[in-house]
Motif scaffolding. Structure first.
Motif, PDB file in Angstrom:
ATOM      1  N   ASP A  42       0.869  -1.195   0.000  1.00 23.18           N
ATOM      2  CA  ASP A  42       0.000   0.000   0.000  1.00 23.18           C
ATOM      3  C   ASP A  42       0.900   1.237   0.000  1.00 23.18           C
ATOM      4  O   ASP A  42       2.121   1.122   0.088  1.00 23.18           O
ATOM      5  CB  ASP A  42      -0.892  -0.037   1.257  1.00 23.18           C
TER       6      ASP A  42
ATOM      7  N   ASN B  66      -4.791  -4.801  -3.563  1.00 21.96           N
ATOM      8  CA  ASN B  66      -3.875  -3.653  -3.491  1.00 21.96           C
ATOM      9  C   ASN B  66      -2.921  -3.653  -4.680  1.00 21.96           C
ATOM     10  O   ASN B  66      -2.637  -2.612  -5.267  1.00 21.96           O
ATOM     11  CB  ASN B  66      -3.080  -3.684  -2.176  1.00 21.96           C
TER      12      ASN B  66
ATOM     13  N   THR C  34      -4.114  -2.231  -7.900  1.00 24.75           N
ATOM     14  CA  THR C  34      -4.271  -0.780  -8.080  1.00 24.75           C
ATOM     15  C   THR C  34      -3.009  -0.189  -8.700  1.00 24.75           C
ATOM     16  O   THR C  34      -2.872   1.026  -8.841  1.00 24.75           O
ATOM     17  CB  THR C  34      -4.532  -0.053  -6.735  1.00 24.75           C
TER      18      THR C  34
ATOM     19  N   ASN D 207     -10.831  -3.185  -8.767  1.00 26.55           N
ATOM     20  CA  ASN D 207      -9.525  -2.613  -9.091  1.00 26.55           C
ATOM     21  C   ASN D 207      -8.980  -3.150 -10.411  1.00 26.55           C
ATOM     22  O   ASN D 207      -8.297  -2.444 -11.154  1.00 26.55           O
ATOM     23  CB  ASN D 207      -8.533  -2.883  -7.951  1.00 26.55           C
TER      24      ASN D 207
ATOM     25  N   CYS E 120     -10.846  -1.257 -13.344  1.00 29.99           N
ATOM     26  CA  CYS E 120     -10.927   0.183 -13.155  1.00 29.99           C
ATOM     27  C   CYS E 120     -10.991   0.888 -14.509  1.00 29.99           C
ATOM     28  O   CYS E 120     -10.155   0.631 -15.382  1.00 29.99           O
ATOM     29  CB  CYS E 120      -9.671   0.610 -12.392  1.00 29.99           C
TER      30      CYS E 120
ATOM     31  N   GLU F 248      -4.761   8.385  -4.263  1.00 30.99           N
ATOM     32  CA  GLU F 248      -3.320   8.723  -4.173  1.00 30.99           C
ATOM     33  C   GLU F 248      -2.477   8.131  -5.301  1.00 30.99           C
ATOM     34  O   GLU F 248      -1.485   7.442  -5.071  1.00 30.99           O
ATOM     35  CB  GLU F 248      -2.788   8.275  -2.807  1.00 30.99           C
ATOM     36  N   GLY F 249      -2.903   8.402  -6.522  1.00 33.97           N
ATOM     37  CA  GLY F 249      -2.095   8.007  -7.676  1.00 33.97           C
ATOM     38  C   GLY F 249      -2.283   6.559  -8.099  1.00 33.97           C
ATOM     39  O   GLY F 249      -1.651   6.094  -9.034  1.00 33.97           O
ATOM     40  N   ARG F 250      -3.141   5.852  -7.412  1.00 35.34           N
ATOM     41  CA  ARG F 250      -3.344   4.456  -7.792  1.00 35.34           C
ATOM     42  C   ARG F 250      -4.566   4.335  -8.687  1.00 35.34           C
ATOM     43  O   ARG F 250      -5.444   5.187  -8.678  1.00 35.34           O
ATOM     44  CB  ARG F 250      -3.550   3.640  -6.536  1.00 35.34           C
ATOM     45  N   SER F 251      -4.626   3.239  -9.395  1.00 34.19           N
ATOM     46  CA  SER F 251      -5.768   3.010 -10.240  1.00 34.19           C
ATOM     47  C   SER F 251      -6.677   2.000  -9.544  1.00 34.19           C
ATOM     48  O   SER F 251      -6.576   0.795  -9.722  1.00 34.19           O
ATOM     49  CB  SER F 251      -5.246   2.541 -11.619  1.00 34.19           C
ATOM     50  N   GLY F 252      -7.538   2.551  -8.685  1.00 35.58           N
ATOM     51  CA  GLY F 252      -8.399   1.716  -7.847  1.00 35.58           C
ATOM     52  C   GLY F 252      -8.156   2.110  -6.396  1.00 35.58           C
ATOM     53  O   GLY F 252      -7.476   3.104  -6.110  1.00 35.58           O
ATOM     54  N   PHE F 253      -8.699   1.309  -5.470  1.00 37.25           N
ATOM     55  CA  PHE F 253      -8.521   1.630  -4.053  1.00 37.25           C
ATOM     56  C   PHE F 253      -7.728   0.550  -3.328  1.00 37.25           C
ATOM     57  O   PHE F 253      -8.009  -0.631  -3.438  1.00 37.25           O
ATOM     58  CB  PHE F 253      -9.884   1.841  -3.369  1.00 37.25           C
ATOM     59  N   SER F 254      -6.733   1.041  -2.569  1.00 37.28           N
ATOM     60  CA  SER F 254      -5.834   0.152  -1.858  1.00 37.28           C
ATOM     61  C   SER F 254      -6.112   0.283  -0.365  1.00 37.28           C
ATOM     62  O   SER F 254      -6.400   1.387   0.111  1.00 37.28           O
ATOM     63  CB  SER F 254      -4.408   0.588  -2.204  1.00 37.28           C
ATOM     64  N   PHE F 255      -6.054  -0.814   0.369  1.00 38.24           N
ATOM     65  CA  PHE F 255      -6.401  -0.776   1.800  1.00 38.24           C
ATOM     66  C   PHE F 255      -5.315  -1.411   2.650  1.00 38.24           C
ATOM     67  O   PHE F 255      -4.882  -2.520   2.373  1.00 38.24           O
ATOM     68  CB  PHE F 255      -7.710  -1.551   2.041  1.00 38.24           C
TER      69      PHE F 255
END
Lengths: 734, 214
Positions: A530, A572, A575, A621, A624, B201-208
């Protein structure tokens, strides 16, 4: 002028006494026994000296001879001396066993406990039975033996043993009935034994003893607590017309003038309450118990030492009790005791654990601790000689550091706290190491940039070392700390941690034999990838062994917690860049052995909504809209049956899942038109490739000679074709 | 966001009707580590002004209706650097907190006036006016209502000329993670609006990511 030393004098005196114990003259023997008793009573040093001289077997032998010498036909004088010898030898043996473990061992080795039981208490001695002194002496001695953990286990399952026990309880003598209660307190361990004793009706007698002498009351309270401890079934069977009276009686005894009795009464009520929370719910009683125990802390002796442990058992895991305790200034009172300094280790440990329990759930307690500067004393305790104290200090720190507000402020991430804590990672005691890991796990959740303090002080090296421990508890807790440390860590920090950990260690921890270790390792990787987008590259280190391990675990795991973490890892990674997304696709579409479908389908159908959520996020993701390769991936997901499963979740009972599915469907729909044209173009492309004489490179431009106007066809994985046609396309070409 | 000098106070728990069923849903976009960015409109009669704002969730304890995090205000005229504050939130869940604030100089009328500025509050209004919303079942409602109260400055001193006297009425959309809020401070311009979107934050999608306190 040389003089005889004190110990030499003792030895001389001791030898003299022992010599006289072997005398054939009963009077001489009796006198020696009395002298011996007076020498050792309350004197540990003398007990040890006489022990070394072999006093215990000698006295046991005397007792045995005296018991054998009992003769109902004998005259009064002989009878009296034999009785006195039995009384005194039993008293001596009891005294050796009193609070002196070596003495207990010696007494048991000599079989003296059995001798006393048979000689002083057994029914078959009608003569002796009429002498209460003998019975009392025997009972007192046995009680002292049964106060020790080393005492033999009393077998309640034997019928004759139970009968004997009942006869003891029903005896009028407080020492004898007290012995019966002591046996219960010492030996009753299992729920079966608790049930047996309850069914045998001992509670009725024990309850009546509550109104007896101090000895009977105390012994009875301990026994009642033992029978009820952790046994809701027995407690529930206690319900009846007698219950209210017994409980009221015990509640009254909480106000007794003797501290030990007050403590025992409180413990009894706590045991009942913990076994069956429907009892003793009244706020008044709860507050009374809390206040009573806090006051008992003032007792300078063992009662004060134990009061804090009782307090802990009253409030542990119970927010309502902690709140009540807070309202009567529990934190301040505990702190005041801590401040006294030079505490006995047991007391110190107890107070630290009580504070840990106070701060376990309530922010108000943690705030109060911090404002009182309790941490200063707690940190000092981290270096205490006693491992129990060190452990307790770590637990206290762990509780206080649950304060997210203070974690956010970086209140704990300073050298004063970190240095002694990190030192404990190398402690000789495993329990201390585990406790330290617990505190560290919280403290490293740092939202400032002070993680570097921890790294600089060698914390990471030690954590990584501990993650390789043979002990799975240590491995697990080390990983928990590392996972929290990596959460939102800065790039440089992550790099340092990863270099220490290495990809191969991470991959092996993901495949650890312990499922909980696997889960934490995956959670660590989830946090690792992340943050800034270049963090995703970590999972591809060393030829992607970490990613492979994640995929493998997902295909074979059966525990939801592991699957959730694994899916979030993949989600993650998905993304990231196109290549990252494609790597995730490869993992998802790999089938496990004997499995017809991708593991993600199983997750989408899970009963656990958290897992369903994680799985849908991964799909979201991967598809997307902003990513060029998404529609192609959508086709693959569709072909694998994943898309239809997602579509079926449109009315998922969990709102979070439902909302994610809604977003996913909107995403899918945005590709629908291009999907339709893609299918058509796919077909046409195959035809076109067949027609053309060129070998088609999937990413190359294909000039089509027979097209009347320029036509460049870009082919990407035969899934998406972007075509630019200046004029109409020659039908022969297409 | 900072307005003028005043004392801050921590949110306190209000015991309300307990209902297992009516706690807000766990929403994956309102979890620790999540970032949001947008603006706060700090316009007053003299001038139009807006600050860029970034928010990050740091702590979440749904059982106690508690949330916390940081708020970073950029391009603040009186500050040389971005100003970061730490805030704590009360989640309106009918268990721990109701729609009525009961402190911070906010009257029930102030509460209603602010909540009604959120379109998603409209269906709940009548129940809230009746009993503060204690009997509401919010478990399947796709919006989470909160109050955010800044507690302290993280990177500047209290003498920076800015203050954190007021609090925000906040509405979070579980669907897309967007946040709307209105700042309330009796001594400042009313209804300063906070509008944030979930940032990837610059990602393509959501990171957790996540942590677990021991």
């Amino acid at each position: 002028m040389p003089t005889t030393t004190a110990s030499a004098v003792c030895t001389t005196v001791g030898n003299n006494i022992l010599l006289r114990l072997t005398s054939g003259e009963r009077d001489v023997k009796l006198k020696a026994l009395r002298e011996l008793k007076n020498q050792i009573i309350g004197n540990r040093t003398k007990k040890l000296s006489f022990l070394k001289l072999g006093a215990v077997p000698a006295v046991a032998g005397i007792l045995s001879d005296a018991v054998s010498a009992v003769d109902v036909a004998d005259n009064d004088e002989n009878d009296r001396i034999v009785k006195d010898i039995i009384v005194q030898s039993a008293a001596v043996l009891g005294s050796f066993a009193c609070g002196f473990e070596a003495g207990v061992r010696a007494v048991l080795d000599a079989g003296a406990d059995i001798l006393i039981q048979r000689g002083c208490l057994v029914e078959e001695m009608p003569l002796l039975k009429s002498y209460m002194e003998v019975v009392d002496a025997g009972a007192r001695s046995l009680k002292m033996i049964y106060q020790s953990k080393m005492a033999p286990k009393y077998d309640f399952l034997q019928e004759e043993n139970m009968e004997f026990l009942l006869s003891l309880l029903n005896n009028e003598s407080e020492n004898v009935s007290g012995l019966g209660a002591s046996i219960i307190s010492h030996s009753c361990k299992t729920s079966l034994e608790q049930k047996l004793l309850f069914d045998a009706g001992v509670l009725k007698r024990l309850t009546s003893l509550l109104g007896g002498s101090l000895i009977q009351r105390d012994a009875s309270l301990e026994s009642i607590a033992t029978i009820f401890k952790n046994n809701p079934e027995v407690v529930s069977q206690f319900v009846g017309p007698d219950t209210g009276r017994t409980l009221s009686c015990i509640i009254e005894i909480v106000k007794d003038r003797f501290a030990r009795t007050r403590l025992l009464a409180s413990l009894c009520l706590i045991v009942i309450r913990n076994a069956s929370p429907c009892y003793l719910q009244d706020v008044g009683i709860k507050t009374k118990l809390i206040n009573n125990l806090l006051e008992l802390l003032d007792d300078p002796g063992r009662v004060g030492d134990e009061a804090s442990f009782a307090f802990s058992s009253l409030i542990a895991e119970k927010e309502d009790m902690q709140k009540l305790a807070f309202e009567v200034n529990g934190v301040d009172k505990l702190y005041n005791h801590l401040q006294k300094g030079s505490l006995h280790p047991r007391r110190f440990e107890g107070i630290l654990l009580a504070l840990a329990d106070m701060c376990s759930k309530l922010e108000c307690c943690r705030s109060r601790c911090l404002s009182l500067q309790v941490l200063k004393l707690v940190v000092d305790a981290l270096a205490h000689d006693s491992s129990d104290v060190r452990s307790a200090a770590c637990m206290c720190l762990r509780s206080v550091s649950r304060s997210i507000k203070n974690l956010s402020a970086g209140s704990f991430m300073n050298e004063t706290i970190v240095i002694p804590l990190v030192r404990l990672l190398d402690d000789t005691s495993t329990a201390v190491q585990v406790a330290a890991l617990g505190a560290i796990s919280n403290i490293v959740v740092d939202f400032t940039t002070r993680r570097s303090t921890f790294i600089r002080l060698g914390g990471v090296k030690l954590l990584v070392q501990l993650s390789k421990s043979m002990d799975s508890t240590i491995r697990l807790n080390a990983l928990r700390a590392l996972r929290n440390l990596i959460f939102l860590a800065e790039d440089k920090c992550k790099e340092e941690i990863f270099m220490e950990l290495t990809a191969s260690l991470l991959a092996s921890l993901i495949c650890d034999p312990e499922p909980s270790v696997q889960e934490q390792a995956l959670a660590l990787v989830r946090n690792l990838v992340d943050g800034r987008i270049n963090s995703v590259e970590y999972i591809f280190a060393e030829d992607g062994i970490i990613l492979d391990a994640v995929g493998r675990q997902l295909r074979i795991a059966s525990k939801a917690e592991i699957e959730i973490q694994g899916m979030y890892v993949l989600g993650n990674v998905a993304t990231g860049k196109e290549s990252h997304k494609e790597a995730v696709m490869d993992q998802l579409l790999l089938r496990a052995e004997n499995k017809a479908q991708s593991c993600i389908i199983k997750f989408l159908q899970s009963n656990d909504s958290r897992l369903r959520t994680a799985a849908v996020w991964a799909v979201l993701n991967l598809t997307c809209s902003s990513s060029p390769g998404s529609s192609g991936r959508l086709v693959k997901l569709h072909d694998a049956g994943i898309v239809s499963h997602v579509k079926n979740m449109v009315n998922d009972p969990c709102l979070d899942v439902k909302l994610r599915v809604k977003t996913a469907l909107e995403q899918f729909n945005s590709f629908d038109d291009s999907l339709a044209s893609t299918s058509c173009l796919q077909f046409l492309t195959v035809r076109a490739v067949g027609e053309l004489s060129h070998v088609v490179d999937p990413s190359s431009k294909i000039p089509c000679d027979s097209i009347s106007n320029s036509c460049y066809v870009y082919v990407t994985d035969f899934c998406v074709i972007y075509s630019h046609v200046a004029n109409s396309i020659n039908s022969q070409c297409l | 966001m900072p307005v003028r000098v005043a004392e801050s106070s921590a949110p306190s728990q209000v015991s309300g009707a307990h209902s297992e069923e009516s706690s807000p849903p766990i929403c994956s976009l309102l979890t620790v580590g999540q970032a949001f960015s947008g603006t706060q409109n700090v316009s007053n009669l003299q001038k139009e002004e807006a600050w860029r704002v970034n928010v990050r969730i740091q702590g979440c304890d749904l059982e106690h209706g508690y949330l916390c995090g940081t708020m970073e205000a950029l391009n603040v005229p009186m500050a040389d650097t971005p100003v970061v504050t730490f805030w704590e939130g009360e989640i309106v869940d009918a268990k721990n907190y109701t729609f009525y604030t009961g402190k911070w100089e906010a009257t029930p009328e102030d509460d209603i006036r602010h909540w009604t500025k959120f379109p998603s509050f409209a269906p709940l209004l009548s129940r809230v006016e009746a009993d503060g919303g204690k009997s509401l079942d919010l478990s399947n409602y796709p919006y989470i209502f909160m109050r955010w109260k800044e507690q302290y400055f993280v990177n500047v001193g209290t003498d920076c000329g800015l203050t954190i006297a007021g609090f925000y009425y906040v509405c979070f959309s579980c669907s897309d993670g967007s946040i709307n809020g209105f700042y309330y401070d009796p001594n400042s311009s009313p209804f300063q609006k906070l509008e944030l979107k979930c940032a990837n934050e610059g990602r393509s999608g959501f990171s957790f990511s996540s942590y677990e306190l021991q």
